[in-house]
Enzyme design. Structure first.
Site, mmCIF file in Angstrom:
data_model
loop_
_atom_site.group_PDB
_atom_site.id
_atom_site.type_symbol
_atom_site.label_atom_id
_atom_site.label_comp_id
_atom_site.label_asym_id
_atom_site.label_seq_id
_atom_site.Cartn_x
_atom_site.Cartn_y
_atom_site.Cartn_z
ATOM 1 N N LYS A 54 0.786 -1.252 -0.065
ATOM 2 C CA LYS A 54 0.192 0.067 -0.107
ATOM 3 C C LYS A 54 0.910 1.437 0.014
ATOM 4 O O LYS A 54 0.551 2.208 -0.672
ATOM 5 C CB LYS A 54 -0.963 -0.109 1.237
ATOM 6 C CG LYS A 54 -2.097 -1.197 0.974
ATOM 7 C CD LYS A 54 -2.752 -1.221 2.269
ATOM 8 C CE LYS A 54 -3.765 -2.668 2.249
ATOM 9 N NZ LYS A 54 -4.308 -3.000 3.390
ATOM 10 N N GLN A 98 -4.938 -2.152 9.619
ATOM 11 C CA GLN A 98 -4.765 -3.463 9.037
ATOM 12 C C GLN A 98 -5.144 -4.447 9.897
ATOM 13 O O GLN A 98 -4.704 -4.729 10.973
ATOM 14 C CB GLN A 98 -3.290 -3.499 8.924
ATOM 15 C CG GLN A 98 -2.851 -4.778 7.829
ATOM 16 C CD GLN A 98 -3.332 -4.581 6.612
ATOM 17 O OE1 GLN A 98 -3.233 -3.729 5.730
ATOM 18 N NE2 GLN A 98 -3.877 -5.798 6.052
ATOM 19 N N ASP A 123 -11.572 2.259 4.116
ATOM 20 C CA ASP A 123 -11.840 0.718 3.974
ATOM 21 C C ASP A 123 -13.492 0.405 3.603
ATOM 22 O O ASP A 123 -13.869 -0.792 3.409
ATOM 23 C CB ASP A 123 -11.594 -0.255 4.983
ATOM 24 C CG ASP A 123 -10.176 -0.937 4.850
ATOM 25 O OD1 ASP A 123 -9.923 -1.049 3.521
ATOM 26 O OD2 ASP A 123 -9.482 -1.436 5.802
#
Ligand code: NDP
Length: 287
Positions: A54, A98, A123
């Site tokens: 990322k 994460q 997200d």
């Protein structure tokens, strides 16, 4: 029939290029450099690879990337305090934590994700963004299912009026995929571990999405001739061998189009994250 193979890298490159153009516009027109903060707790090797990936993609596209690494011993309160700090930081437009979190704080995952400002929730897991998706007013949508829709569009595959079947009903893939496909006027069935006569249901699909996490579970006899097969599954069956939820070698002879694993849907997720960072900036600027 031998299916057209939908390689993720081709579509991911197109998604990233359009995000890069948007990043340049935000810099030139609004003097804003998009910023993403990725919070990682502990030393999970797979998570570290994802986070590095990322970070690298942000750098490629001119997005500021901050990796916030907390020790395995971090508490729920440590994480909440860090999220509060990032929520208040004007140079950060997107925040993601994460997953999975270490076992000691795993049970607090919802409380931690819900602390993220919904406008920075790249997200798309915050209940506010989930609710918007359900009522058809999406803002920030989970990256993997959104990437699948973007891929179908870029591949010129029609969704409107199609019969779609999803195997899997998780909050990350199956449920958002239901709402995204329904919003595009597909007729959608969602299957799960209690579904009876699964092959009978999957054989009705013009578009079959497999998101169950069971290696090669979907066999050729479960696929209608000419169906489009989107394999979201990522299953490690040996130290260096990944397979999807679909038996690719057999399915490729029946489907009209199919995503490979690896090299398919997996590559779209990070590209869509970049697109979500751009969307988050625009939402925060009100443009
Ligand atoms: P979950 O384990 O959260 O959900 C799996 C779903 O599959 C559940 O709804 C479960 O049903 C259903 N299921 C399991 N076994 C069967 C069965 N025999 N018949 C019918 N349904 C079944 O997984 P995720 O949604 O998080 O992930 C699914 C797969 O996608 C995994 O392989 C994961 O690694 C991959 N993935 C890939 C991503 C990417 O490409 N970037 C991102 C996210 C996930 P029930 O609800 O009844 O238990």
């Amino acid at each position: 029939m031998t299916a057209r193979i939908l390689y993720g890298k081709d579509f991911a490159a197109q998604i990233k290029e359009s995000a890069r153009i948007e990043v340049d516009k935000l810099k030139n027109n609004f003097n804003v450099t998009p910023g993403l903060a990725v919070v990682i707790v502990g030393e999970n090797p797979a998570s570290q690879v994802y986070v590095r990936n990322k970070h690298k993609t942000c750098e490629e596209l001119g997005i500021k990337s901050e990796v916030v690494a907390l020790p395995e011993t971090a508490t729920k309160d440590d994480l909440l305090a860090k999220i509060d700090e990032l929520n208040a930081d004007k140079s950060i437009h997107g925040i993601l934590v994460q997953l999975p979190l270490p076992d000691a704080i795993k049970s607090h995952s919802d409380a931690i994700l819900n602390r993220i400002d919904p406008l920075k929730d790249v997200d798309g897991f915050h209940p506010m963004n989930v609710g918007k998706l359900v009522i058809g007013n999406p803002a920030l949508v989970p990256c993997t299912p959104a990437g699948c829709i973007e891929m179908l569009d870029l591949a010129g595959i029609e969704i409107d009026g199609k019969r779609a079947v999803i195997i899997g009903r998780s909050n990350i893939v199956g449920k958002p995929m239901l709402h995204l496909l329904m919003a595009r006027h597909a007729t959608v069935t969602v299957c799960h571990s209690h579904t009876k006569n699964l092959p009978e249901v999957t054989r009705e699909a013009d578009i079959l999405v497999a998101a169950m996490g069971k290696p090669k579970f979907v066999t050729a006899d479960m696929i209608k001739t000419g169906a489009v097969v989107v394999d979201v599954g990522i299953n490690r069956i040996a130290p260096k061998k990944l397979v999807g939820d679909v038996d690719f070698d057999a399915a490729v002879e029946v489907a009209s189009a199919i995503t490979p694993v690896p090299g398919g849907v997996g590559l779209l997720t990070v590209a869509m994250l970049m697109k979500n960072v751009v969307t988050a900036v625009k939402l925060q600027l009100g443009v």
